[in-house]
Scaffold this active site. Structure first.
Site, mmCIF file in Angstrom:
data_model
loop_
_atom_site.group_PDB
_atom_site.id
_atom_site.type_symbol
_atom_site.label_atom_id
_atom_site.label_comp_id
_atom_site.label_asym_id
_atom_site.label_seq_id
_atom_site.Cartn_x
_atom_site.Cartn_y
_atom_site.Cartn_z
ATOM 1 N N ASP A 237 4.690 62.523 22.143
ATOM 2 C CA ASP A 237 4.669 61.445 23.315
ATOM 3 C C ASP A 237 5.534 60.775 22.450
ATOM 4 O OD1 ASP A 237 2.546 60.209 21.404
ATOM 5 O OD2 ASP A 237 1.465 60.049 22.730
ATOM 6 N N ARG A 240 4.336 57.223 24.051
ATOM 7 C CA ARG A 240 4.087 56.688 25.396
ATOM 8 C C ARG A 240 2.595 56.934 25.508
ATOM 9 N NH1 ARG A 240 7.481 60.501 26.087
ATOM 10 N NH2 ARG A 240 6.132 62.404 27.067
ATOM 11 N N HIS A 241 1.659 57.172 25.043
ATOM 12 C CA HIS A 241 0.453 58.251 25.728
ATOM 13 C C HIS A 241 -0.996 56.916 24.444
ATOM 14 C CE1 HIS A 241 1.519 59.620 28.725
ATOM 15 N NE2 HIS A 241 2.137 60.258 27.832
ATOM 16 N N CYS A 245 -5.930 60.299 22.431
ATOM 17 C CA CYS A 245 -7.450 61.256 21.981
ATOM 18 C C CYS A 245 -8.698 60.374 21.451
ATOM 19 C CB CYS A 245 -6.523 61.787 20.746
ATOM 20 S SG CYS A 245 -5.448 62.305 20.887
ATOM 21 N N LYS A 271 2.924 53.963 12.740
ATOM 22 C CA LYS A 271 1.392 54.397 12.326
ATOM 23 C C LYS A 271 1.244 55.442 12.257
ATOM 24 C CE LYS A 271 0.297 49.889 10.790
ATOM 25 N NZ LYS A 271 -0.466 49.051 11.332
ATOM 26 N N VAL A 272 1.249 56.032 13.696
ATOM 27 C CA VAL A 272 1.407 57.544 14.336
ATOM 28 C C VAL A 272 2.305 58.640 13.818
ATOM 29 C CG1 VAL A 272 1.103 58.806 16.804
ATOM 30 C CG2 VAL A 272 0.271 56.588 16.133
HETATM 31 C C1 LIG Z 1 1.416 62.492 17.189
HETATM 32 S S1 LIG Z 1 0.519 61.645 17.405
HETATM 33 C C2 LIG Z 1 -0.077 61.877 19.063
HETATM 34 C C3 LIG Z 1 -0.385 60.515 19.487
HETATM 35 C C4 LIG Z 1 -1.536 60.147 20.514
HETATM 36 N N1 LIG Z 1 -0.778 59.376 21.288
HETATM 37 C C5 LIG Z 1 -3.191 60.112 20.844
HETATM 38 O O1 LIG Z 1 -3.507 59.385 21.489
HETATM 39 O O2 LIG Z 1 -3.477 59.835 19.313
HETATM 40 C C6 LIG Z 1 -0.418 63.134 17.097
HETATM 41 C C7 LIG Z 1 -2.374 63.621 16.647
HETATM 42 O O3 LIG Z 1 -1.825 62.987 15.394
HETATM 43 C C8 LIG Z 1 -2.984 62.330 15.045
HETATM 44 N N2 LIG Z 1 -2.475 61.223 14.020
HETATM 45 C C9 LIG Z 1 -1.214 61.111 13.343
HETATM 46 N N3 LIG Z 1 -1.138 59.706 13.243
HETATM 47 C C10 LIG Z 1 -2.274 59.149 12.419
HETATM 48 C C11 LIG Z 1 -3.204 58.492 12.092
HETATM 49 N N4 LIG Z 1 -3.010 57.521 11.506
HETATM 50 N N5 LIG Z 1 -4.324 58.992 11.707
HETATM 51 C C12 LIG Z 1 -4.826 59.857 12.483
HETATM 52 N N6 LIG Z 1 -4.728 60.419 12.768
HETATM 53 C C13 LIG Z 1 -3.480 60.729 12.912
HETATM 54 C C14 LIG Z 1 -4.033 62.368 16.175
HETATM 55 O O4 LIG Z 1 -4.926 63.330 15.504
HETATM 56 C C15 LIG Z 1 -3.035 62.332 16.921
HETATM 57 O O5 LIG Z 1 -2.815 62.593 18.254
#
Ligand SMILES: C[S@@+](CC[C@H](N)C(=O)[O-])C[C@H]1O[C@@H](n2cnc3c(N)ncnc32)[C@H](O)[C@@H]1O
Length: 312
Positions: A237, A240-241, A245, A271-272
């Protein structure tokens, strides 16, 4: 040269798309005659342009299949060559494994050789309607990567994709149809996350052994444990969102944890992480039982904080 390559010399070095172009640039006259013939068969109710598109798609599929057969034949040939070369080396008293022959290839581990972790990972793909078409493509590629990482990993985790449907399923059906032959290592479930969890005997009724991973919580995931289920959001995303989760988990009464990312990745970086990177990190944690080593194995070096500045 294999029999097949002899038959198809012109496509052995081109991609299906190039093959299609190559096909289309052949003799104009024979092509237009063939097209005129084909045009006579336009089914009732179908426009000429729809019919043309369908024919083009068909030609592409045929070419793709031929291309894959050539690739398969080439792979077989190179395996046979390697066997002969290894036998020759052994005959000279040389151990083939000590002779470099190109970059080492990751071995697909037979699932019987894998060490069970007694933990599972669910990729929650309930966010189809929040993604652009190209993000669906990206997610499908990430799931393919996740499957291949899971098979190559020393440690086995149960792997499930939930809410598999809509455009994601169509993308797999159309472009990654080999997924139907992935018999072990991954399950595709049409069930929603909630229905799936409730149907699994190893999931506690109050979801207390379930952890939803989210970058949007302050609680850190210190270690992984056996008998736990880890959920990763299956979404691309581009930020954007936020909290998507995190909020979903909260509504379902599932605890959330973030990866200990601040400690190992430069604060200026994002960090995502992508779904496939998070999955890979979990596998690497099982291997090293150490986040630092797991991050080093998965995240590009330039993003890692140097040990010294971390101590400071
Ligand atoms: C591209 S991210 C999606 C971000 C989304 N906006 C959300 O609300 O989670 C894909 C998934 O990877 C995991 N994730 C990504 N970065 C993370 C982090 N720093 N710590 C824990 N989980 C992470 C989460 O489960 C997340 O939903």
């Amino acid at each position: 040269m294999s029999q097949l390559e002899a038959k198809l010399p012109e496509i052995s070095t081109v991609s299906p798309t190039e093959g299609l172009l190559l096909n289309e640039s052949s003799s104009d006259t024979s092509r237009s005659v063939a097209r005129r013939e084909a045009d006579k068969n336009i089914p009732e109710g179908m426009s000429k342009s729809q019919w043309k598109k369908l024919q083009k798609r068909k030609r592409f599929e045929d070419m793709k299949q031929q291309f894959q057969e050539v690739k398969r034949a080439k792979r077989q040939q190179s395996r046979a060559n390697r066997r002969i070369r290894n036998e020759e080396l052994r005959a000279k008293g040389i151990d083939p494994s000590t002779v470099t022959g190109g970059p080492p290839k990751a071995r697909v581990i037979d699932s019987e050789d894998q060490i069970p972790t007694d933990s599972s990972v669910i990729i929650d793909c309930a966010f189809d309607n929040l993604m652009l078409e190209k993000e669906i493509v990206s997610l499908s590629n990430q799931i393919t990567r996740i499957y291949s990482d899971a098979r190559r990993s020393k440690y086995a985790v149960g792997l499930v994709v939930t809410s598999f449907g809509d455009r994601l399923e169509s993308r797999f059906d159309d472009a990654l149809s080999q997924y139907k032959s992935w018999k072990t290592g991954i399950d595709f479930s049409k069930d929603s996350l909630k229905d799936y969890l409730e149907s699994q005997p190893y999931v506690k009724e109050d979801f207390s052994n379930v952890v939803y991973l989210s970058a949007d919580t302050d609680d850190k995931l210190e270690t992984l444990s056996k008998d736990e289920v880890y959920i990763i959001g299956g979404i691309v995303d581009k930020g954007r969102h936020k909290n998507l989760c995190q909020n979903k988990a909260q509504e379902m009464g599932i605890q959330t944890r973030r990866l200990p990312i601040d400690e190992y990745i430069k604060l200026s970086g994002r960090k995502v992480l992508a779904t496939s990177h998070v999955f890979e990190l979990l596998l690497k944690w099982w291997e090293f039982k150490d986040w630092k080593k797991a991050f080093e194995a998965v995240i590009p070096q330039r993003k890692l904080i140097e040990e010294k500045s971390r101590e400071d």
